[in-house]
Design a protein around this motif. Sequence first.
Motif, PDB file in Angstrom:
ATOM      1  N   THR A 144      48.157 -33.762 134.178  1.00 56.72           N
ATOM      2  CA  THR A 144      48.176 -32.440 133.558  1.00 56.72           C
ATOM      3  C   THR A 144      48.466 -32.557 132.068  1.00 56.72           C
ATOM      4  OG1 THR A 144      49.124 -31.694 135.629  1.00 56.72           O
ATOM      5  CG2 THR A 144      49.137 -30.124 133.801  1.00 56.72           C
TER       6      THR A 144
ATOM      7  N   VAL B 148      49.333 -30.610 128.535  1.00 51.21           N
ATOM      8  CA  VAL B 148      49.990 -29.381 128.098  1.00 51.21           C
ATOM      9  C   VAL B 148      49.653 -29.156 126.631  1.00 51.21           C
ATOM     10  CG1 VAL B 148      52.214 -28.264 127.723  1.00 51.21           C
ATOM     11  CG2 VAL B 148      51.856 -29.663 129.763  1.00 51.21           C
TER      12      VAL B 148
ATOM     13  N   GLU C  14      51.964 -33.714 130.545  1.00 48.17           N
ATOM     14  CA  GLU C  14      53.122 -32.958 131.020  1.00 48.17           C
ATOM     15  C   GLU C  14      54.338 -33.882 131.071  1.00 48.17           C
ATOM     16  OE1 GLU C  14      52.735 -31.584 135.071  1.00 48.17           O
ATOM     17  OE2 GLU C  14      53.695 -29.693 134.538  1.00 48.17           O
TER      18      GLU C  14
ATOM     19  N   THR D  62      56.035 -27.232 126.902  1.00 43.10           N
ATOM     20  CA  THR D  62      55.497 -26.295 127.889  1.00 43.10           C
ATOM     21  C   THR D  62      54.235 -25.675 127.294  1.00 43.10           C
ATOM     22  OG1 THR D  62      56.897 -24.526 127.038  1.00 43.10           O
ATOM     23  CG2 THR D  62      57.730 -25.734 128.934  1.00 43.10           C
ATOM     24  N   GLU D  63      53.401 -25.191 128.180  1.00 42.30           N
ATOM     25  CA  GLU D  63      52.113 -24.647 127.764  1.00 42.30           C
ATOM     26  C   GLU D  63      52.320 -23.487 126.791  1.00 42.30           C
ATOM     27  OE1 GLU D  63      49.211 -26.020 128.737  1.00 42.30           O
ATOM     28  OE2 GLU D  63      48.124 -24.626 127.452  1.00 42.30           O
TER      29      GLU D  63
ATOM     30  N   LEU E 169      50.214 -27.228 123.068  1.00 44.39           N
ATOM     31  CA  LEU E 169      51.237 -26.503 122.324  1.00 44.39           C
ATOM     32  C   LEU E 169      50.903 -26.569 120.853  1.00 44.39           C
ATOM     33  CD1 LEU E 169      54.434 -28.658 121.909  1.00 44.39           C
ATOM     34  CD2 LEU E 169      52.377 -29.577 122.952  1.00 44.39           C
TER      35      LEU E 169
ATOM     36  N   SER F 245      47.674 -31.521 122.424  1.00 38.23           N
ATOM     37  CA  SER F 245      47.741 -31.513 123.875  1.00 38.23           C
ATOM     38  C   SER F 245      48.294 -32.863 124.320  1.00 38.23           C
ATOM     39  CB  SER F 245      46.330 -31.291 124.428  1.00 38.23           C
ATOM     40  OG  SER F 245      46.377 -31.234 125.819  1.00 38.23           O
TER      41      SER F 245
END
Lengths: 803, 364, 168
Positions: free
Chosen positions: A28, A30, A43, A95-96, A32, A40
């Motif tokens: 994944t 994430v 995670e 966090t996204e 930001l 990106s």
Amino acid sequence: MLQYFEPDASHAAQFARDLGTPARFSETQVALSIDGHSISVPEGTSVLRAAALAGITIPKLCASDNLEAFGSCRLCAVEIEGRRGLPASCTTPVTEGMAVITQNARLAKLRRNVMELYISDHPLDCLTCPANGDCELQDMAGAVGLREVRYGFDGANHLDAETDASNPYFSFDPSKCIVCSRCVRACNEVQGTFALTIEGRGFDSKVAAGQNEPFMDSECVSCGACVQACPTSTLMEKSVIEQGVPEHSVVTTCAYCGVGCSFEAQMKGDQLVRMVPYKGGDANHGHSCVKGRFAFGYATHKDRIKEPMIRDAIDQPWRAVSWEEAIGFAARRLREIQTQYGRESVGGITSSRCTNEETYLVQKLIRAAFGNNNTDTCARVCHSPTGYGLKTTLGESAGTQTFDSVMQADTILVIGANPTDAHPVFASQMKRRLRQGATLIVADPRRIDLLKTPHGGKSLHLPLKPGTNVALVNALAHVVVTEGLEDHDFIARRCEGDAYQQWRAFISEPRNAPEALEAETGVPAAKVREAARAYATAGNGAIYYGLGVTEHSQGSTMVMGIANLAMATGNIGREGVGVNPLRGQNNVQGSCDMGSFPHELPGYQHVADPAVREKFEAVWHTPLDDEPGLRIPNMFDAAIAGTFKALYVQGEDIAQSDPNPARGVGPARAGLPDRAGHLPQRDRQVRPRAAARRHLPREERHLHQRRAPHQPRAQGDAAGGRKGGLGGHPGPGQRPGLPDALHPSVRDHGRDRQPHADLHRGQLRQAGKTRQYPVAVQRRLPRRHADHALAGLPHRQGALRDH
Amino acid sequence: MMATTIYVPCDTTARSLGADAVAARLTRAAERLGVDIQLKRNGSRGLFWLEPLVEVETATGRVAYGPVAPTDVDALVDAGLFEGRQEHDLALGDIEAHPYLARQQRLTFSRIGLTDPLSLEDYTARQGFAGLKQALALTPQGIVDEVKTSGLRGRGGAAFPTGIKWQTVHDTPAAQKYIVCNADEGDSGTFADRLVMECDPFMLIEGMTIAGLAVGATQGYIYLRSEYPLAQAMLDEAIVRAEAAGYLGDNILDSGHAFHLEVRLGAGAYICGEETSLLESLEGKRGLVRAKPPLPAIEGLFGQPTVVNNVLSLAAVPLFSTRAARPTPTTAWASPAAPWRCSWPATSPVAGWSSWPSAPPCAS
Amino acid sequence: MSHPTPQPADTALAAQLQAVIDQHAARPGAMLPLLHAIQAQHGYIPDAAVPMIAEALRHTRAEVHGIISFYHHFRTHPPGRHVIQVCRAEACQAVGARALEAHVKSALGVDYHETTADREFTLEPVYCLGNCACGPSLRVDDEIHGRMDAAGFDRLTAQLSATVVEVK
């Protein structure tokens, strides 16, 4: 012209920056924004690391990308939209959609205040400090714009703390310590020794070794991870204190052991100031042991030969001469000897400490210039059984995994090896896995330190009697096959059915039960059963073995037994499993790949194969001998017999590393004229690392067209790809270096191995051909285990030519 | 003639002011006078300026005397203490009618000062273990729902909704979960937790057991500061008695559910009152704070999902875990729908969880 | 500067320590219960216990040392016959703890973390005994004393140090 592996600017730059916290791996991503830049990251990545990856530098002191985030220095505080306060970016995962601000007036004020507190209890002796110019505290004071310390310097402080100089390589000056705990964490997380702690708390906190003892009296193993981690001069190499901060560096490979750590040799001019493990090294990821880091006295040791020297006879003194004279002398004498005693009267030995290029050139010198195949390598005497055993069973004479694979192992079976002493940097990685809860099984008469791993998981010691390896591995396999622990799916897909069934029938016999072998091995049967279950049912069971397996008369048999155990349980062919020899030197694999063995040209291509020879002859412009040459022990035999007269040795100390040195040195003194001169070796340590990339002369590259020997075969998840990992292996299809081959007394036992003859090619179904050569010698197994091994691991000899 | 019951509090404060000596002197006086008394060591009602507060059971209720110094005992006895006579200067009359108590509605402190803290009989006589029995009839989610509905918030000071914390632990699958009671009450001036533990330990045990049932935890730890030796002794003994009576152990009240409880002692580190350093300390490490995330509810003690609640929060649980047990709010409560949302910081040890009509309701 | 390397325990001490260690080592998070048990047995944590604890709990000596030194409750030297802890927390300070503290120090002739010459009393600070309504408080061994003042302290120590004479 040869090119050496020199990490290019982008490679070095990739590891030059400290990204603050360790990498996280996740499918994944994430997304930001940091200071308005979108990025990106996987995670679990910290904001600090995400910023560094985006090219944004956030001040930090206690964070380092080889240590888990600690969140103590508070310099890396950031603002995050929608959140209260100023969280530490090192401990805050992304966090996204997160919007991070790394610089503004509020943060600047906070950081300055933090620095002000640090500096209020730090000596202001930057100009005379050994870390001047190489100090993170100094850098950060600059980065945050510290201009004053309003608290003054009269309050309580630690400036009078005494220096501990007990360690010969580094000093500990607590007056400069900012108690960031990086040294403690490096000792724990990186090295796994847990020799350091923070004593007390609050203002009284201080770094202490052991029970607040001098470093040398504590559990410290002087690996230097703490010194490397220290952001100030609190922990400092004495060499830097004496010589000052280095100004340039060269990346090189350590030649001390089989791990093959990469180092930055940090220099001033041509003076070596310190060795710092290179973060880009696949084998060590920026860690080292005491020897690699601190024991670099060889660079300037008085014994080091810096100019060519020759002598005509052993009773004459060495004469320093020019390179031209030395080379001319050596060439002339070799030719004269060949003229007088024949083409076969000279030969050469390469070393697993040599680079691929060096090894390649030595064997080419022998084959193309000397005109014979009298080339061999020191791998002969340590892991030949690995070469033979793994070739026979797995189809490749290479360990199956990289070092990093151990981080996915659930049960680690260590046989006849003591990694903390002999492969310390890999042992640190292994210990990390043990702390994560992997089960450890040690089959060794010694209670090795790995069993005492601080915070290690479950461990089991099988203290077998020396010489009973095969009995033990058969007992383990017996439990696997009789308790229904086989991986039938793997066996059906990957093993040779008939051969497997024969092995299985033998191993199931009651005489191989742990109970039946208890008296033999000295290991209680219940423990053997427990170990077998732990290994077979672990999920990922990985075997690591060392010279305690190979340097035995039943070494090859044991290696095959190990491979069979791994195959029966399906512990081959993926990360976290495998059969992994722990080698003696840093380029065993390369030296074997490059054609050091007497019967094989580079790439394990047999000299008897006309097509192979033709290929090399076309490029080398000279005819090649089709007869395999002498192995090291044969060279000595021949020297004693008076037929072998000159030896070219590169990077190998026969007297130190070959068995029965009297046999080696004796011939050197008696038979060999010892007149070939002594050419200085270039320093292996500061030589660029060659094992990683093979830069051969352009016109010779295609000679390696045979698939790289360590690549999987067609169906090949069996041997697995490997990169940079577990040293090397001697050539396949041959067992001339088996220890018992050195003992003529065993040579006349040509037992019939016919009932099991099919098995020797190994149980792995191989897409490739199995080369077969006339069998000249059958090997007698030690009587004690002959039956187990015979029936369990039958072999018909292949590719063996006895001299 | 029935023995007269005399109460002498046994909590730390009463003892620090000579309650043990008072008790001894009362016993000697009774022996001297040939009076048949039953001396009962109750918890403190929290009126510390009156401690040691001696109470005598009379036909019309408990009458009190205080503060009673050991040297006052003989004079008090001579003035008819054993008969409940109210002639001495230290006589306080009906203690329940004392203005300080009269205006309180005591909930978690309802038994404190009235009962012998280690008497299961006293505890069960006053609704003790009613909450546990009712909780055993519910599903784990049912208990969590009840606690959520009650509006109970963390009483350690942060006022985080207890039910939501429990829900997280409930929803996180794990082979082992834990209930950890934060009894590291380190702030000076704050001793409500101590009072609960010393004066009504079964209430905390019951609350933790219910929490265990709710989230699927079978092991609880009370992390108690080492500065509270008496609380430790009381809790240890209470746990032994609760186990013996089947309220703790492998099969709580024959329900098939297990819950084990152990007191773990801190060692003089104020920081360990912070929940993550408390967990580090429980694991046997230096009490350094952990970064969050992960939340303790997901990765807590030994890396397992863990409820960390304050003593007062867990002690309130038996009252609120079931609708049946939940007390009827008085008119003083700000919101009849969710009366317990109004939570005062635990810095008022005397009142404990009580209703103060004049206090403004807290924002939820 | 660092201490010299600790010496191993003598046989009798080692046996006592090992018994306690064996009793607790298997408990989850055994470190603090074990240290409390050793201090309960010996009054302090002998240096020689550290390697034994480390071995039993798969720690290192450094870690055990770090843990012991983190928690102020644990002593590394033998205390006197009684340990007196004076509360220095805010509530007690507000009602005269500092004066009491000064008196205690001068009456005993020792500072914090010291033991009287007759090995009768060891003085330690403590931060809140939960007796805040009735301070200043002090703790003697496991007993807590409230509303303490200089006179009360003198009476208390007089009682504690009174030698019990057995009358035949």
